[in-house]
Design a protein around this motif. Structure first.
Motif, PDB file in Angstrom:
ATOM      1  N   UNK A  75       0.801  -1.217   0.000  1.00 20.78           N
ATOM      2  CA  UNK A  75       0.000   0.000   0.000  1.00 20.78           C
ATOM      3  C   UNK A  75       0.840   1.276   0.000  1.00 20.78           C
ATOM      4  N   UNK A  76       2.135   1.162   0.261  1.00 19.02           N
ATOM      5  CA  UNK A  76       2.993   2.341   0.308  1.00 19.02           C
ATOM      6  C   UNK A  76       3.663   2.620  -1.034  1.00 19.02           C
ATOM      7  N   UNK A  77       4.360   1.639  -1.589  1.00 19.63           N
ATOM      8  CA  UNK A  77       5.073   1.854  -2.853  1.00 19.63           C
ATOM      9  C   UNK A  77       4.234   1.427  -4.059  1.00 19.63           C
ATOM     10  N   UNK A  78       3.137   0.728  -3.817  1.00 21.07           N
ATOM     11  CA  UNK A  78       2.196   0.249  -4.828  1.00 21.07           C
ATOM     12  C   UNK A  78       2.862  -0.678  -5.850  1.00 21.07           C
ATOM     13  N   UNK A  79       3.904  -1.370  -5.427  1.00 24.23           N
ATOM     14  CA  UNK A  79       4.545  -2.369  -6.274  1.00 24.23           C
ATOM     15  C   UNK A  79       4.041  -3.751  -5.884  1.00 24.23           C
ATOM     16  N   UNK A  80       4.061  -4.662  -6.840  1.00 21.80           N
ATOM     17  CA  UNK A  80       3.655  -6.038  -6.556  1.00 21.80           C
ATOM     18  C   UNK A  80       4.663  -6.675  -5.609  1.00 21.80           C
ATOM     19  N   UNK A  81       4.149  -7.356  -4.602  1.00 23.33           N
ATOM     20  CA  UNK A  81       5.014  -8.059  -3.655  1.00 23.33           C
ATOM     21  C   UNK A  81       5.335  -9.419  -4.266  1.00 23.33           C
ATOM     22  N   UNK A  82       6.632  -9.771  -4.373  1.00 22.00           N
ATOM     23  CA  UNK A  82       6.993 -11.061  -4.990  1.00 22.00           C
ATOM     24  C   UNK A  82       6.470 -12.249  -4.184  1.00 22.00           C
ATOM     25  N   UNK A  83       6.255 -13.345  -4.877  1.00 24.18           N
ATOM     26  CA  UNK A  83       5.857 -14.586  -4.216  1.00 24.18           C
ATOM     27  C   UNK A  83       7.077 -15.282  -3.656  1.00 24.18           C
ATOM     28  N   UNK A  84       7.006 -16.013  -2.585  1.00 22.37           N
ATOM     29  CA  UNK A  84       5.910 -16.111  -1.638  1.00 22.37           C
ATOM     30  C   UNK A  84       5.797 -14.839  -0.795  1.00 22.37           C
ATOM     31  N   UNK A  85       4.573 -14.386  -0.607  1.00 23.69           N
ATOM     32  CA  UNK A  85       4.320 -13.123   0.079  1.00 23.69           C
ATOM     33  C   UNK A  85       4.884 -13.107   1.498  1.00 23.69           C
ATOM     34  N   UNK A  86       4.826 -14.253   2.173  1.00 19.62           N
ATOM     35  CA  UNK A  86       5.266 -14.331   3.570  1.00 19.62           C
ATOM     36  C   UNK A  86       6.750 -13.997   3.732  1.00 19.62           C
ATOM     37  N   UNK A  87       7.544 -14.239   2.700  1.00 19.25           N
ATOM     38  CA  UNK A  87       8.981 -13.974   2.777  1.00 19.25           C
ATOM     39  C   UNK A  87       9.334 -12.542   2.387  1.00 19.25           C
ATOM     40  N   UNK A  88       8.443 -11.854   1.685  1.00 22.79           N
ATOM     41  CA  UNK A  88       8.766 -10.538   1.148  1.00 22.79           C
ATOM     42  C   UNK A  88       7.927  -9.405   1.731  1.00 22.79           C
ATOM     43  N   UNK A  89       7.077  -9.741   2.700  1.00 26.59           N
ATOM     44  CA  UNK A  89       6.225  -8.712   3.296  1.00 26.59           C
ATOM     45  C   UNK A  89       5.818  -9.132   4.701  1.00 26.59           C
ATOM     46  N   UNK A  90       5.337  -8.166   5.468  1.00 24.00           N
ATOM     47  CA  UNK A  90       4.889  -8.409   6.833  1.00 24.00           C
ATOM     48  C   UNK A  90       3.465  -7.915   6.979  1.00 24.00           C
ATOM     49  N   UNK A  91       2.607  -8.754   7.564  1.00 24.11           N
ATOM     50  CA  UNK A  91       1.242  -8.341   7.844  1.00 24.11           C
ATOM     51  C   UNK A  91       1.256  -7.519   9.126  1.00 24.11           C
ATOM     52  N   UNK A  92       0.696  -6.330   9.061  1.00 23.20           N
ATOM     53  CA  UNK A  92       0.648  -5.434  10.219  1.00 23.20           C
ATOM     54  C   UNK A  92      -0.721  -5.550  10.871  1.00 23.20           C
ATOM     55  N   UNK A  93      -0.745  -6.043  12.103  1.00 18.08           N
ATOM     56  CA  UNK A  93      -2.003  -6.260  12.819  1.00 18.08           C
ATOM     57  C   UNK A  93      -2.694  -4.949  13.163  1.00 18.08           C
ATOM     58  N   UNK A  94      -1.931  -3.875  13.297  1.00 14.13           N
ATOM     59  CA  UNK A  94      -2.503  -2.589  13.699  1.00 14.13           C
ATOM     60  C   UNK A  94      -3.427  -2.000  12.636  1.00 14.13           C
ATOM     61  N   UNK A  95      -3.121  -2.200  11.362  1.00 18.36           N
ATOM     62  CA  UNK A  95      -3.912  -1.608  10.281  1.00 18.36           C
ATOM     63  C   UNK A  95      -4.367  -2.647   9.255  1.00 18.36           C
ATOM     64  N   UNK A  96      -4.031  -3.899   9.471  1.00 22.23           N
ATOM     65  CA  UNK A  96      -4.386  -5.005   8.575  1.00 22.23           C
ATOM     66  C   UNK A  96      -3.840  -4.821   7.168  1.00 22.23           C
ATOM     67  N   UNK A  97      -2.625  -4.316   7.063  1.00 21.70           N
ATOM     68  CA  UNK A  97      -1.999  -4.104   5.764  1.00 21.70           C
ATOM     69  C   UNK A  97      -0.785  -5.021   5.622  1.00 21.70           C
TER      70      UNK A  97
END
Length: 134
Positions: free
Chosen positions: A38-60
């Motif tokens: 949601x910040x850089x609006x770039x596609x997160x590479x697969x697998x998502x779990x290795x390249x991104x973090x789910x933020x519980x505070x804002x569900x992003x």
């Protein structure tokens, strides 16, 4: 025209192949909305779990690049999206997630349902949450 065709036969075949590829690749296979940062609006590479973090505070789902840039930019231990302090332990994380679920946030409800299914092994609760999120 026959003499002219001999000169351009290969070029025409290459262009026909390009058009076929364009048609093939434009058949509507798109990524899901949630797989973009949601910040850089770039596609997160697969697998998502290795390249991104789910933020519980804002569900992003925030990519690791934006998280690193925010940390280096002085945000420290804050969420790069909503700027709230990051949870210090599992209980704080669950409390933040539950707050988003109570606010009827579909992403938070889906995440909680997935957590219930795989971590708590509570399939009926997971089914209820995932149905509500849909």
């Amino acid at each position: 025209q026959r003499a002219h065709r001999k000169k351009h036969k290969n070029v025409c075949k290459e262009r026909a192949a390009e058009l076929k590829d364009e048609k093939l690749y434009s058949q509507g296979h798109e990524r899901a909305e949630g797989s973009f940062c949601p910040l850089c609006v770039l596609a997160i590479p697969f697998p998502l779990e290795q390249h991104a973090t789910f933020r519980a505070c804002c569900s992003k789902l925030v990519c690791n690049g934006c998280s690193l840039a925010a940390h280096k930019g002085g945000l420290g231990e804050s969420c790069p999206f909503c700027r709230s302090p990051l949870p210090k332990n599992r209980e704080e994380t669950l409390a933040m997630a539950q707050k988003r679920v109570a606010a009827k946030d579909p992403e938070a409800i889906c995440q909680r349902g997935t957590h219930a299914k795989f971590n708590d092994d509570d399939v009926p609760r997971a089914t209820e949450l995932l149905t509500e999120a849909a």
